[in-house]
Structure formats: C-alpha cells, structure tokens
Design an enzyme around this catalytic site. Structure first.
Site, short mmCIF file in Angstrom:
data_model
loop_
_atom_site.label_atom_id
_atom_site.label_comp_id
_atom_site.label_asym_id
_atom_site.label_seq_id
_atom_site.Cartn_x
_atom_site.Cartn_y
_atom_site.Cartn_z
N LYS A 68 51.61 21.51 1.11
CA LYS A 68 52.53 22.66 0.98
C LYS A 68 53.02 23.01 2.38
CE LYS A 68 50.14 24.52 -3.04
NZ LYS A 68 49.06 25.47 -3.38
N GLY B 95 42.40 24.82 -3.07
CA GLY B 95 41.99 24.09 -4.26
C GLY B 95 41.79 22.61 -3.98
N ARG C 80 36.41 25.98 -9.54
CA ARG C 80 37.02 27.30 -9.79
C ARG C 80 36.50 27.92 -11.09
NH1 ARG C 80 43.26 26.71 -7.59
NH2 ARG C 80 42.71 27.27 -5.45
N GLY D 290 46.06 29.47 0.14
CA GLY D 290 47.14 30.35 0.61
C GLY D 290 46.66 31.78 0.79
P1 ADP Z 1 45.10 22.97 -0.62
O1 ADP Z 1 45.15 22.97 -2.13
O2 ADP Z 1 43.76 22.61 -0.09
O3 ADP Z 1 45.64 24.24 -0.03
P2 ADP Z 1 47.61 21.50 -0.49
O4 ADP Z 1 47.86 21.86 -1.91
O5 ADP Z 1 48.52 22.07 0.53
O6 ADP Z 1 46.08 21.80 -0.10
O7 ADP Z 1 47.73 19.92 -0.30
C1 ADP Z 1 46.90 18.98 -0.93
C2 ADP Z 1 47.58 17.65 -1.04
O8 ADP Z 1 48.08 17.24 0.22
C3 ADP Z 1 46.68 16.54 -1.51
O9 ADP Z 1 47.02 16.22 -2.83
C4 ADP Z 1 46.97 15.38 -0.53
O10 ADP Z 1 47.18 14.15 -1.18
C5 ADP Z 1 48.26 15.84 0.13
N1 ADP Z 1 48.50 15.25 1.46
C6 ADP Z 1 47.71 15.30 2.55
N2 ADP Z 1 48.25 14.60 3.56
C7 ADP Z 1 49.42 14.08 3.10
C8 ADP Z 1 50.43 13.24 3.68
N3 ADP Z 1 50.35 12.78 4.93
N4 ADP Z 1 51.48 12.91 2.90
C9 ADP Z 1 51.57 13.36 1.63
N5 ADP Z 1 50.65 14.15 1.03
C10 ADP Z 1 49.59 14.51 1.76
MG MG Z 2 46.75 22.62 -3.51
#
Ligand code: ADP
Ligand code: MG
Length: 405
Positions: free
Chosen positions: A202, A360, A37, A384
């Site tokens: 999330k 991210g 980023r 998001g």
């Molecule tokens: P992004 O930033 O790509 O939008 P998120 O912030 O929604 O993604 O989620 C990222 C997190 O999701 C990672 O830290 C990962 O460890 C967690 N994650 C993925 N699968 C699971 C799961 N089954 N249980 C708990 N956490 C999870």
């Molecule tokens: Mg995230």
C-alpha cells in the site's frame, strides 16, 4: 489513557450487543491462511458471551466494492469462529436484510451471530456522512449497545466504526484496549534507538506517514513496494517494479528532511529482480542502482530486498531498543522472494528490545514463515491504524469512544 470500556455499558444480560470486529483474514482458494485476527477477537466475544449478552458480530473482508460477491463472503470465517469459540455461530447471509433480522431474532442469551460482509453495502465506506449514518442506523436497529473492537479499522471513518458508535451506547472492546497499551509504550517514551521498518504494497498510504514519523524515530528502514519510489527519487531506474511516480517529489522532501533531523534512512543496496510475477519466475540479485541492467531489462520486477540489504536491516534492528515493523520486505507469499521478510522477522526475534509487528499481511507473513507470536514483543492486528497512531493523528474510531491520550 481514557476510553469507554465494556464495563461502562452496565449489565448486559439479555442485551443485544453489536460488536465490530476486524475479521479480515487472508484467504486462499476459500481457505483461511492465517486466523490471527479471529483469535484476537475472542477475548471480547467470550467476555460478552459470559455476560449473557446476545452477540451480533459484524466485520468486513477484503474490498468487494459495495456489492455482494461470494469471493468475499464471511462464511468461512463463521465456521472458524465457531470452532474457536467452541459453540455455534449463526451466520446471516446478508448484513441488514431479512436473513440478518432472522438470525438476530433467533439469538438466545450468550448466543452469537455473524452478519455477512459489511462492505457488500456501498454505504459502509461512503464518503457521504448521511449515507453512512443511514447504514449505521439499520445496523443499530439490531442492538441495544455497541462494542467497537476492530482495531485494524479505527483509523477509518466508516459507518460500522464511527456512525454506529454514535447511534448506540458504545464502548471499546478488549482488543482495542490491549493494542492501545502497546502503542502507548511506543509513543510515550520509546527507548532509543527507535527504528521503524516499512514495506508492503500500500505504497501511497505508507509513504504518507513518513513525514510525520521522521521527527519521532532515529532510523527508518525502507523495503517492500515503496523502496522503488525512493530509488527513483535518487535517480535510479526500477524497471517494472511498483512505483508511485507522483510521490517522487514528496520522497525527495523526506530524504532532505531526514538529513536535517539527523534521522538515518536505510535504503536497499541490492534487490532481487524477477523476469515476471510468479513463484517460478527467473530471478537474479542486482545492485539497486542497476535494476534495468539485468537480462530482463526494463521489464524486470523488483520483488524482494537482496541479501546484503537484508543483513544490514537485521543489524540495524539488533542495534535498536524499540522497533515497529509494518509491511513485508518482499513478495513473501512466493518462496523465492521471502528471504528479506524472513531476515527482518528473525532479527526481531533475537534483538533485546521491544519489537512490534503491525499489519495484516506482516502478521500473516511471520506466521507463514514459521515464527510464533510469542517470539515478538507484540503482533498488532492493525497496520494502517498503528501507523496513524504513531504519527500522532486523531483516529475517528477511537475519538468516538471517548479516547483521550
Ligand atoms: P500490511 O498488511 O502488513 O500492512 P501491505 O498490505 O501494505 O502490508 O502489503 C502486503 C503485500 O505487499 C504482500 O502481499 C506482499 O506480497 C507485497 N509486497 C511486498 N514487497 C513487494 C514488492 N516489491 N512488489 C510487489 N508487492 C510487494
Ligand atoms: Mg495488507
């Protein structure tokens, strides 16, 4: 596409230009683990430096709940920014206080200052428009113009994204322009089959976008933390895995709607279940309808999609022409639970369509797993924000810059 760009701000020589970046990088023990980023912010910053502006960078980092917290200081970011720009960056230890004032006053033409975390100030994310405007006015007092370039936050009505853009002559930066070009390619006429892959943690945010995505996609692959809400909607038990019980009915609705629209929802059939959360935890692969039947019983935690699911997801991706992926398939930060995310990333590097990775943590995941940015069609800085754009929602941080499709 119409949007006010940096050119619309006129001659910037000697002008104080506030720039909202999204420098919300992942940190571990005070070290930046992925500086994507920060790198993505460089073109705009360099452009302003070359124009002779006095550049005042603002950003958030993490969720410090509206008060100073050294854990979320932007100090390490200032240092990395200085290395990447190859020039000094003055770091102000507050956002709108005397340290910020001094740093701004010191700036020479072409100089750069970074102010401390916006979210150390509760008004930045306040629900009250008046409070946000007050905070934005304090920021605006530092500058003659505002460039909005934090693509990851344009879906948020926050002081430094929305009210600040109203308070000063404002324009979009180069990162926002680039991100929008890519997303338009995904929305205007995406080549079919069009697949969206969702995961991450999330859960409620991401479940909320599914309804709006269904009419636009051919196929939806569900992994990460949200898959358990789907499994419960199908009548399965999920042990102690992430679950949004109050979303189960909504998910049942999505499943019915997908069937009506002929959208294929691909759900995991096997899951990696662990005894507890941790890289050394005991774990087994089990069928998705038998998560509580392992030796860990109801305390079992689903932390990744299983190998059969990973292979089916990879096939579905390779069979697509357009793919948008947001959210890791499992807890990729822990080696035993990274395989699902690796399989999806790997499929995206071999398939012959246009593939975008957004979010991210998703971007950090592909880099941490050893992939290079240029193996993907595009790595977006926004998760998001990208999802809400794909849904067709109006994004306040873009509208305020005069954005029109
Ligand atoms: P992004 O930033 O790509 O939008 P998120 O912030 O929604 O993604 O989620 C990222 C997190 O999701 C990672 O830290 C990962 O460890 C967690 N994650 C993925 N699968 C699971 C799961 N089954 N249980 C708990 N956490 C999870
Ligand atoms: Mg995230």
């Amino acid at each position: 596409m119409s949007l006010r760009t940096i050119d619309s701000l006129g001659d910037l020589t000697g002008k104080k230009v506030l720039v909202r970046c999204d420098l919300n990088v992942p940190l571990k023990d005070g070290q930046i683990t992925d500086d994507g980023r920060i790198r993505a912010s460089l073109p705009t910053l360099n452009r302003l430096i070359q124009a002779g502006a006095r550049v005042i960078v603002v950003s958030h980092l993490g969720r410090p709940d509206g008060e100073p917290n050294s854990k979320y200081s932007l100090a390490p970011v200032a240092q990395r920014l200085c290395e990447l720009l190859g020039k000094p960056v003055v770091f102000a230890t507050d956002t709108v206080g005397s340290a910020a004032e001094e740093s701004v006053a010191e700036l020479e033409d072409g100089g750069v200052a970074l102010l401390e975390n916006l979210r150390f100030n509760a008004h930045e994310t306040s629900k009250d428009a008046g409070e946000r405007a007050q905070f934005a006015a304090k920021l605006a007092a530092f500058g003659d113009a505002f460039v909005s370039d934090g693509f990851g936050v344009v879906h948020r009505k926050q002081a430094s994204v929305f009210e600040l853009a109203e308070a000063l002559p404002s324009a979009a930066g180069l990162l926002i322009e680039q991100e929008l070009d890519v997303l338009e390619r995904l929305t205007v006429v995406p080549e079919k089959p069009y697949t969206v892959v969702l995961g991450g943690s999330k859960v409620s945010d991401k479940l909320a976008v599914i309804g709006a995505l269904l009419p636009k996609v051919d196929r939806l692959l569900i992994g990460g933390g949200m898959l358990f809400t789907f499994l419960v909607a199908l009548g399965h038990k999920v042990g102690s895995s992430l679950l949004e019980l109050d979303q189960v009915d909504a998910v049942k609705g999505y499943l019915a709607e997908a069937e009506r629209l002929g959208v294929e929802i691909v759900l995991p059939t096997d899951i990696v279940v662990a005894s507890e959360f941790g890289g050394d935890a005991e774990h087994v692969v089990t069928s998705a309808d038998a998560i509580e039947e392992t030796a860990f019983g109801a305390s079992g935690l689903g932390l990744d999609i299983g190998p059969d699911t990973a292979a089916r997801f990879a096939e579905a991706i390779i069979d697509s022409k357009t793919v948008f992926w947001n959210g890791p398939m499992g807890v990729f930060e822990l080696a035993p639970f990274a395989a699902g995310t690796r399989a999806v990333a790997s499929a995206l590097t071999t398939f012959e369509g246009f593939g975008v990775v957004g979010g991210g943590d998703s971007a950090a995941a592909v880099r941490a797993l050893g992939f290079n940015d240029d193996q993907f069609g595009h790595i977006s800085t926004g998760g998001g924000a990208s999802l809400e754009f794909l849904e067709g929602k109006s994004l306040p941080g873009l509208e305020v810059l005069g954005w029109q499709k």
